[in-house]
Structures are given as structure tokens and as C-alpha cells.
Write an enzyme that holds these catalytic residues in place. Structure first.
Site, PDB file in Angstrom:
ATOM      1  N   LEU A  27      -0.245  -2.692  -0.345  1.00 15.01           N
ATOM      2  CA  LEU A  27      -0.833  -2.795  -1.245  1.00 15.01           C
ATOM      3  C   LEU A  27      -0.184  -3.251  -2.263  1.00 15.01           C
ATOM      4  CD1 LEU A  27      -1.382   1.918  -1.105  1.00 15.01           C
ATOM      5  CD2 LEU A  27      -2.847   0.104  -0.470  1.00 15.01           C
ATOM      6  N   GLY A  28       0.646  -3.311  -2.870  1.00 16.67           N
ATOM      7  CA  GLY A  28       1.599  -3.858  -3.829  1.00 16.67           C
ATOM      8  C   GLY A  28       2.925  -4.889  -3.621  1.00 16.67           C
ATOM      9  N   CYS A  29       3.609  -5.700  -4.676  1.00  9.73           N
ATOM     10  CA  CYS A  29       4.675  -6.538  -4.976  1.00  9.73           C
ATOM     11  C   CYS A  29       5.018  -6.890  -4.854  1.00  9.73           C
ATOM     12  CB  CYS A  29       4.308  -7.815  -3.268  1.00  9.73           C
ATOM     13  SG  CYS A  29       5.802  -8.414  -2.595  1.00  9.73           S
ATOM     14  N   ALA A  31       8.758  -7.879  -7.933  1.00 12.96           N
ATOM     15  CA  ALA A  31      10.215  -8.696  -7.634  1.00 12.96           C
ATOM     16  C   ALA A  31      11.487  -7.783  -6.777  1.00 12.96           C
ATOM     17  CB  ALA A  31      10.726  -9.472  -8.777  1.00 12.96           C
ATOM     18  N   PHE A  32      11.248  -6.282  -6.704  1.00 16.91           N
ATOM     19  CA  PHE A  32      12.537  -5.793  -6.220  1.00 16.91           C
ATOM     20  C   PHE A  32      11.707  -4.291  -5.208  1.00 16.91           C
ATOM     21  CE2 PHE A  32      13.923  -6.968  -9.882  1.00 16.91           C
ATOM     22  CZ  PHE A  32      15.721  -7.096  -9.970  1.00 16.91           C
ATOM     23  N   LYS A  34       8.335  -3.540  -2.757  1.00 16.98           N
ATOM     24  CA  LYS A  34       6.646  -3.394  -2.387  1.00 16.98           C
ATOM     25  C   LYS A  34       6.629  -2.086  -2.235  1.00 16.98           C
ATOM     26  CE  LYS A  34       8.109  -7.960   0.251  1.00 16.98           C
ATOM     27  NZ  LYS A  34       8.403  -8.806   1.622  1.00 16.98           N
ATOM     28  N   VAL A  35       4.945  -2.190  -2.099  1.00 13.98           N
ATOM     29  CA  VAL A  35       4.915  -0.620  -1.317  1.00 13.98           C
ATOM     30  C   VAL A  35       3.496  -0.351  -1.039  1.00 13.98           C
ATOM     31  CG1 VAL A  35       2.963   1.008  -3.462  1.00 13.98           C
ATOM     32  CG2 VAL A  35       4.516  -0.320  -4.062  1.00 13.98           C
ATOM     33  N   LYS A  50       6.661   3.487  -1.581  1.00 12.85           N
ATOM     34  CA  LYS A  50       8.081   2.139  -2.175  1.00 12.85           C
ATOM     35  C   LYS A  50       9.028   2.172  -1.456  1.00 12.85           C
ATOM     36  CE  LYS A  50       7.587   2.099  -6.780  1.00 12.85           C
ATOM     37  NZ  LYS A  50       7.841   2.570  -8.244  1.00 12.85           N
ATOM     38  N   ASP A 145       6.344   4.221 -21.236  1.00  3.28           N
ATOM     39  CA  ASP A 145       5.643   2.523 -21.213  1.00  3.28           C
ATOM     40  C   ASP A 145       3.826   3.519 -20.723  1.00  3.28           C
ATOM     41  OD1 ASP A 145       5.137   0.569 -20.558  1.00  3.28           O
ATOM     42  OD2 ASP A 145       6.109   0.288 -18.466  1.00  3.28           O
TER      43      ASP A 145
END
EC number: 2.7.11.1
Length: 435
Positions: A27-29, A31-32, A34-35, A50, A145
């Protein structure tokens, strides 16, 4: 893209993460981390997993602290407009978050693809955002945030707040009653943060909510400039223009949200009464569940049984994250933890007294309020002691060998200090649980 190492748990389900989660598409990536989309074998429900590389995190103490903070915060929050953290797991090399899967994705993408939203839809999302933010504030949590990238939309069109990595807790507030850490995304930063004189987390979140509402209705940021310093100047002075399609009521409301003076900026309680906010009907929010919060745990045994998994994970011998949280690893492999009903202050006094009696060199850890490093004569052994409150009733005592001779460590810890601490715990306590 390199494959993620999958660590199976016990059982025959070796094709699933810990025998529980079947990983699907990425789903997403970052630097530290991945999902992945995943399916929970036990329930058949979709979840988001995650996966973080522990080694990389250890080289970045600030990020490691953010992860620790995110676990600490998300495990205490349960709200329909906040992404739910189901479970935290770990291997020697990776940390896994199993979270609620929010099918609709980021609100940011929705605006990027389709442009600005109607006032009615913006109001609906904003009401849900304030419901979540007010709930957090009532529990001493400030997000710091808030932005469309951290707001997700589920398949039913409901908003979910995510990413608590920069959040602050009330125990991070200094004696002046203010927070002092520079956090947040530049375009959403409140003017008082730029002054570096300290700020109130609740008021900063309200400012960010104002930016989010402006973006929803306008389709662009109120404060924007290719030059970051110029943008900061605009924020500090409150220089922005309303689009012509904003209603007078909404302009008035946004002006109160984006008041550059935090002392006169609208509060959550005032937001709930604002005419624009309540238009169309809005169920009054109850940020505290009195029935739940007034319940008292009758004994420590009950407290141990009811402890959330996220409370215990950094102390569990099977899923030990304490090396990550402390920013260092335990190379000797010798450690022990137990629970106590005594106060951290009382236990710390016992440790300090023990060090004096045994003529041990001792220093306090700067990063921990009740953390100690003790060393024997000529460096024969080293012991690290960390005393931290787990909840209102229980305290965790953790001892770790810090090099030196193993037999000396066992003699000092197992034969003396541990016995002394447990004796103190047993004087008025009926329960003393090892983890």
C-alpha cells in the site's frame, strides 16, 4: 523492490505472518517502513500491516522515539474517527503493526484528484476531525501533525485520524505548562511554534484543524510560498486570503481557528457551539466515558490480567522491543523484569541505597527519570536498572547485565538487589508478577 522478510509464529501457518496475517499488495513505502494490505486469518477481516526495519530505526534515535510514542499513544485510544491499532509484533529484525485498514485512503489524495469539497461535506469531515481531536485532548494527547495526508477516509465516507508519531503527551509538558518541541509540517505549523517560546498542544492542534478546513473548502493552502522563510513570515503575521466562494459564516469561523494569538484562538469547547459547525445537526460529543473511567481495579492480579498487549510488549521476553526503545541492544542477553505495586520513587531509593552499601559506581540515565547504571569495582560487572510506571497501579522494574562477569552479575542481582526489591514490594503488596 526487495521482499519483506516474513516471520511466522508458532504453528503450521508458515505462509502467514506469525500464523495470523496473510500479506497482500503493497500500500505504501517509506525510508523506514512498508505498509501492506493483509487478511486476518482468525476473523477474515482486512487489516493494514506496517513493517519497520529495527536496525534502521536504531540508527535514528528520533524516529525510534516516534515509534515508541506511537505505540504508547495508539494503544490507549479507542474512537470511531481514529485508526485502531490492533496488535504489535516483533522479530529480532523487524517490528509489525497490525492496524485497522482504511479502504478509502488519504483525504489528501481525494482533494488532489477531485479538487475542493463542498461546505457541507467539509463540515462533515471537520466535525469528525474535531470529535477525534477533542477525544485525544481529553486524554492528554496532542497530535501536532494534523494534515490531510494523516486523515484517511473509509468505505463509508467517515474520516479517521492516523499517524501519531509526532504526538505529545501531557507528561512532556515542562514546568511552565508548555510544550517546546518543534513538530509538524511547515505549512500547518502554528505561529507560536515559530516563536520557540513554548506552546500549548491543544491550541496548536486547533490551528492545524483550521488549516485542514481551509484546504477542504478552498482546495489550496492558506499559507504557501516556494520560499519556506517567506511562508513562515506569512504564518507569523496571519496573511492569507479567502476564496470568493466561502460563505461569510465560514470565513468568520476560519478566522477564529487561524487566530495568530493562541490566547484568543477558538477552543474545542467553543468550536462545538459555533453556528457554522453545528449547522445541519450535530450530535453532542462526550469526550469522557465516565462509566469506564470511574471503574477501579480491585486488585493487582486483575490489573495484570487486564493489561493491554501494548503495555507489556516492550517488556515481553518473546517480543522484546526494549532494545529499540532504549536506543541500544543487550549484547549479554541477560535481563529480567517484574511488576510491583510500589511507587517508582520508593524503588529508586532502594536501588540508590543498595549502590551505596555495596560501594558501586552509579550514574543516572539522562533519558529515563528512574534509570540507573551501576558498575562494580574494576568493572567486574555492570547492571542497568530501569523503573517505569506501567499504569496507575503497576510499575515495571527491569534489570539488564551491562557487560563484565556473568557470575558477578548474578550474585549482585539475583542474590542481593532483586531479593531486596522484592522484599520491599512484599511488605505491603500481595502481588508481585514476573513478566
Amino acid at each position: 523492490m526487495p521482499e519483506i522478510e516474513i516471520a511466522a509464529g508458532s504453528g503450521d501457518n508458515n505462509d502467514a505472518l506469525f500464523g495470523k496475517y496473510e500479506l497482500g499488495k503493497l500500500l505504501g513505502c517509506g525510508a523506514f517502513a512498508k505498509v501492506f494490505h493483509a487478511r486476518d486469518r482468525r476473523t477474515g477481516q482486512s487489516v493494514a500491516v506496517k513493517i519497520l526495519n529495527k536496525k534502521k530505526l536504531l540508527t535514528n534515535p528520533a524516529l525510534a522515539n516516534n515509534i515508541k510514542r506511537e505505540i504508547s499513544i495508539m494503544r490507549r485510544l479507542s474512537h470511531p474517527n481514529i485508526v485502531k491499532l490492533h496488535e504489535v509484533m516483533a522479530t529480532k529484525s523487524k517490528i509489525f503493526f497490525a492496524m485497522e485498514f482504511v479502504k478509502g485512503g488519504e483525504l489528501f489524495n481525494k482533494i488532489s484528484k477531485h479538487g475542493r469539497l463542498s461546505e457541507d461535506l467539509s463540515r462533515r469531515y471537520f466535525q469528525q476531525l474535531i470529535s477525534a481531536v477533542g477525544y485525544c485532548h481529553a486524554r492528554g494527547v496532542y497530535h501536532r501533525d494534523l494534515k490531510p495526508e494523516n486523515l484517511l477516509i473509509d468505505e463509508n465516507g467517515n474520516l479517521k485520524v492516523s499517524d501519531f508519531g509526532l504526538s505529545a503527551l501531557t507528561d512532556q509538558i515542562r514546568p511552565d505548562g508548555l510544550l517546546h518541541t518543534l513538530c509538524g509540517t511547515p505549512a500547518y505549523v502554528a505561529p507560536e511554534i515559530l516563536s520557540k517560546k513554548g506552546y500549548e498542544g491543544a491550541k496548536v492542534d486547533v490551528w492545524s484543524c483550521g488549516i485542514v478546513l481551509f484546504v477542504l473548502v478552498a482546495g489550496y493552502l492558506p499559507f504557501n510560498d516556494p520560499n519556506v522563510m517567506n511562508m513562515y513570515k506569512k504564518i507569523y503575521k496571519g496573511e492569507y486570503r479567502f476564496p470568493r466562494w466561502m460563505s461569510p459564516d465560514l470565513k468568520r469561523f476560519v478566522s477564529r481557528l487561524l487566530d495568530i494569538n493562541p490566547e484568543t484562538r477558538i477552543t474545542i469547547d467553543e468550536i462545538l457551539k459555533d453556528p457554522w459547525f453545528v449547522r445541519g445537526g450535530f450530535k453532542q460529543i462526550k469526550f469522557h466515558d465516565d462509566e469506564i473511567e470511574d471503574q477501579k481495579v480491585e486488585s493487582s492480579l486483575e490489573a495484570v490480567k487486564s493489561l493491554n498487549a501494548f503495555d507489556l510488549i516492550s517488556y515481553s521476553s518473546g517480543l522484546d522491543l526494549s532494545g529499540l526503545f532504549a536506543g541500544c541492544s543487550n549484547s549479554s542477553g541477560e535481563s529480567e523484569r517484574f511488576l510491583s505495586e510500589k511507587s517508582p520513587e520508593m524503588l529508586a531509593e532502594e536501588v540508590e541505597g543498595f549502590a551505596r552499601e555495596e560501594n558501586l559506581r552509579m550514574k543516572k540515565k539522562k533519558e529515563e527519570e528512574y534509570g540507573f547504571e551501576m558498575e562494580g569495582q574494576n568493572g567486574k560487572f555492570g547492571i542497568g536498572i530501569c523503573i517505569s510506571r506501567l499504569n496507575d497501579l503497576l510499575v515495571v522494574v527491569e534489570a539488564r547485565r551491562r557487560g563484565g562477569d556473568g557470575d558477578c552479575y548474578k550474585e549482585m542481582w539475583n542474590g542481593k538487589l532483586r531479593v531486596q526489591l522484592i522484599r520491599v514490594c512484599d511488605q505491603t503488596s500481595s502481588t508481585n508478577a514476573a513478566i
